[in-house]
Design a protein around this motif. Sequence first.
Motif, mmCIF file in Angstrom:
data_model
loop_
_atom_site.group_PDB
_atom_site.id
_atom_site.type_symbol
_atom_site.label_atom_id
_atom_site.label_comp_id
_atom_site.label_asym_id
_atom_site.label_seq_id
_atom_site.Cartn_x
_atom_site.Cartn_y
_atom_site.Cartn_z
ATOM 1 N N PHE A 113 -3.670 -69.237 56.182
ATOM 2 C CA PHE A 113 -2.628 -68.243 55.920
ATOM 3 C C PHE A 113 -3.165 -66.815 56.077
ATOM 4 O O PHE A 113 -2.795 -65.922 55.299
ATOM 5 C CB PHE A 113 -2.050 -68.437 54.512
ATOM 6 N N GLY A 114 -4.001 -66.574 57.088
ATOM 7 C CA GLY A 114 -4.561 -65.247 57.278
ATOM 8 C C GLY A 114 -4.242 -64.604 58.607
ATOM 9 O O GLY A 114 -4.820 -63.568 58.934
ATOM 10 N N THR A 115 -3.323 -65.179 59.393
ATOM 11 C CA THR A 115 -3.075 -64.659 60.744
ATOM 12 C C THR A 115 -1.642 -64.189 60.961
ATOM 13 O O THR A 115 -1.252 -63.932 62.103
ATOM 14 C CB THR A 115 -3.387 -65.752 61.788
ATOM 15 N N MET A 116 -0.859 -64.037 59.908
ATOM 16 C CA MET A 116 0.570 -63.760 60.089
ATOM 17 C C MET A 116 0.920 -62.273 60.032
ATOM 18 O O MET A 116 2.074 -61.916 60.211
ATOM 19 C CB MET A 116 1.388 -64.496 59.016
ATOM 20 N N PHE A 117 -0.066 -61.412 59.815
ATOM 21 C CA PHE A 117 0.248 -60.014 59.527
ATOM 22 C C PHE A 117 -0.245 -59.049 60.593
ATOM 23 O O PHE A 117 -0.276 -57.845 60.380
ATOM 24 C CB PHE A 117 -0.358 -59.617 58.176
ATOM 25 N N PHE A 118 -0.660 -59.541 61.740
ATOM 26 C CA PHE A 118 -1.145 -58.663 62.789
ATOM 27 C C PHE A 118 -0.032 -57.734 63.277
ATOM 28 O O PHE A 118 1.095 -58.165 63.499
ATOM 29 C CB PHE A 118 -1.664 -59.471 63.971
ATOM 30 N N ALA A 119 -0.380 -56.459 63.493
ATOM 31 C CA ALA A 119 0.595 -55.522 64.048
ATOM 32 C C ALA A 119 0.961 -55.905 65.474
ATOM 33 O O ALA A 119 2.111 -55.758 65.899
ATOM 34 C CB ALA A 119 0.021 -54.104 64.012
ATOM 35 N N ASP A 120 -0.012 -56.399 66.222
ATOM 36 C CA ASP A 120 0.211 -56.849 67.596
ATOM 37 C C ASP A 120 -0.427 -58.232 67.720
ATOM 38 O O ASP A 120 -1.607 -58.359 68.049
ATOM 39 C CB ASP A 120 -0.433 -55.872 68.586
ATOM 40 N N PRO A 121 0.323 -59.295 67.447
ATOM 41 C CA PRO A 121 -0.283 -60.631 67.405
ATOM 42 C C PRO A 121 -0.874 -61.082 68.729
ATOM 43 O O PRO A 121 -1.906 -61.761 68.740
ATOM 44 C CB PRO A 121 0.860 -61.541 66.949
ATOM 45 N N VAL A 122 -0.277 -60.722 69.863
ATOM 46 C CA VAL A 122 -0.855 -61.129 71.139
ATOM 47 C C VAL A 122 -2.216 -60.468 71.329
ATOM 48 O O VAL A 122 -3.193 -61.124 71.725
ATOM 49 C CB VAL A 122 0.090 -60.788 72.308
ATOM 50 N N PRO A 177 7.916 -72.218 65.551
ATOM 51 C CA PRO A 177 6.899 -72.789 66.437
ATOM 52 C C PRO A 177 6.952 -72.237 67.859
ATOM 53 O O PRO A 177 5.911 -72.071 68.498
ATOM 54 C CB PRO A 177 7.205 -74.285 66.406
ATOM 55 N N ALA A 178 8.149 -71.948 68.353
ATOM 56 C CA ALA A 178 8.258 -71.401 69.705
ATOM 57 C C ALA A 178 7.612 -70.025 69.796
ATOM 58 O O ALA A 178 6.958 -69.691 70.798
ATOM 59 C CB ALA A 178 9.731 -71.331 70.126
ATOM 60 N N THR A 179 7.791 -69.230 68.748
ATOM 61 C CA THR A 179 7.158 -67.910 68.715
ATOM 62 C C THR A 179 5.646 -68.043 68.683
ATOM 63 O O THR A 179 4.928 -67.352 69.420
ATOM 64 C CB THR A 179 7.639 -67.117 67.489
ATOM 65 N N ALA A 180 5.149 -68.927 67.826
ATOM 66 C CA ALA A 180 3.705 -69.139 67.739
ATOM 67 C C ALA A 180 3.145 -69.620 69.078
ATOM 68 O O ALA A 180 2.096 -69.151 69.530
ATOM 69 C CB ALA A 180 3.394 -70.147 66.637
ATOM 70 N N HIS A 181 3.848 -70.541 69.724
ATOM 71 C CA HIS A 181 3.407 -71.069 71.015
ATOM 72 C C HIS A 181 3.353 -69.949 72.055
ATOM 73 O O HIS A 181 2.376 -69.831 72.826
ATOM 74 C CB HIS A 181 4.354 -72.176 71.473
ATOM 75 N N SER A 182 4.382 -69.109 72.077
ATOM 76 C CA SER A 182 4.435 -68.019 73.049
ATOM 77 C C SER A 182 3.298 -67.027 72.841
ATOM 78 O O SER A 182 2.657 -66.582 73.807
ATOM 79 C CB SER A 182 5.791 -67.308 72.934
ATOM 80 N N ILE A 183 3.026 -66.681 71.593
ATOM 81 C CA ILE A 183 1.954 -65.732 71.285
ATOM 82 C C ILE A 183 0.603 -66.296 71.703
ATOM 83 O O ILE A 183 -0.208 -65.616 72.347
ATOM 84 C CB ILE A 183 1.969 -65.388 69.787
ATOM 85 N N LEU A 184 0.340 -67.528 71.345
ATOM 86 C CA LEU A 184 -0.967 -68.118 71.612
ATOM 87 C C LEU A 184 -1.190 -68.327 73.105
ATOM 88 O O LEU A 184 -2.299 -68.082 73.611
ATOM 89 C CB LEU A 184 -1.115 -69.430 70.844
ATOM 90 N N THR A 185 -0.185 -68.780 73.826
ATOM 91 C CA THR A 185 -0.368 -68.963 75.267
ATOM 92 C C THR A 185 -0.548 -67.618 75.969
ATOM 93 O O THR A 185 -1.348 -67.511 76.910
ATOM 94 C CB THR A 185 0.801 -69.736 75.880
ATOM 95 N N THR A 190 -4.507 -72.743 75.047
ATOM 96 C CA THR A 190 -3.820 -73.853 75.701
ATOM 97 C C THR A 190 -3.630 -74.989 74.707
ATOM 98 O O THR A 190 -4.185 -74.971 73.598
ATOM 99 C CB THR A 190 -4.632 -74.373 76.899
ATOM 100 N N GLU A 191 -2.851 -75.979 75.104
ATOM 101 C CA GLU A 191 -2.648 -77.190 74.309
ATOM 102 C C GLU A 191 -2.276 -76.864 72.855
ATOM 103 O O GLU A 191 -2.829 -77.410 71.911
ATOM 104 C CB GLU A 191 -3.901 -78.074 74.354
ATOM 105 N N VAL A 192 -1.318 -75.979 72.703
ATOM 106 C CA VAL A 192 -0.862 -75.591 71.367
ATOM 107 C C VAL A 192 -0.100 -76.743 70.740
ATOM 108 O O VAL A 192 0.825 -77.308 71.354
ATOM 109 C CB VAL A 192 0.017 -74.330 71.438
#
Length: 265
Positions: A113-122, A177-185, A190-192
């Motif tokens: 629970f430490g990655t949800m507050f980034f100003a620019d997550p990408v 989940p779609a938002t998380a997938h988009s940010i991480l890719t 990969t392979e989210v």
Amino acid sequence: MVDSANPDVPVSNNAFDYDAELRRYHRRLRDAIEVKPGDQVLDIGCGTGQLTRDAARLAHQGGALGVDISTTMLATAVQLSAAEDVDNVRFEQADAQTHPFPPDHFDLTVSRFGTMFFADPVAAFTNISRALRPGSRLVQLVWQAGDQQEWVVAIRAALAGAPITAPVGGAFSLADPATAHSILTAAGFTEVDVTDASEPVYYGKDPEDGVDSVLALRMAGELLSEFDAAETERALDRLRAVMTAHHTADGVWFGSRAWIITAGI
């Protein structure tokens, strides 16, 4: 990155005990990270370092680095590591979005629970991905939507005296989940994979302890600041009633839902 796992940062003299609150989730995440003996592990938003120390113990031929922006929590992390004689762990005050991590250095990045507050997550996850060796993994716990969190809905309604809209963004910014997938890719992962996790969260050994825990949160201060003395007492009575309703033989517990998100690089 934030000081803690919750959207509400402690503001009283009694710091909220996130390790106690998240004990059930901690076990789930510890089982999911699959640390190898020689791994170099990066813990994002490490707080007081419980996960960092557990990872370091497993990576006994490697080591673990915990980063957070809270000097208070990091000081506690250092003290606990010394007390527990974990000598292959270290901590740095750093914002993971911009910190110059050594490139291609880590085998595993974890976060509770430490990655949800980034100003620019990408940008943040791109910076993290650069610090990982090819073939490395990211494993993180994030909250599902605010309306899926009994601890959010029940406690806020008790303090406010009426049902209120569950918060969005902030602690719940990766709830979709779609938002998380988009940010991480976009950040190069990969392979989210997103897995549902539902565990109760702990708020104290009894109702009074639960009330004290809530009063250590900014959320409580903000809501109660709108009230006069009589309204405040009524709000505290409602909060005690909610804590009593959730009191079990092993403490005060509220329902919650999270995602375990894994990805490769």
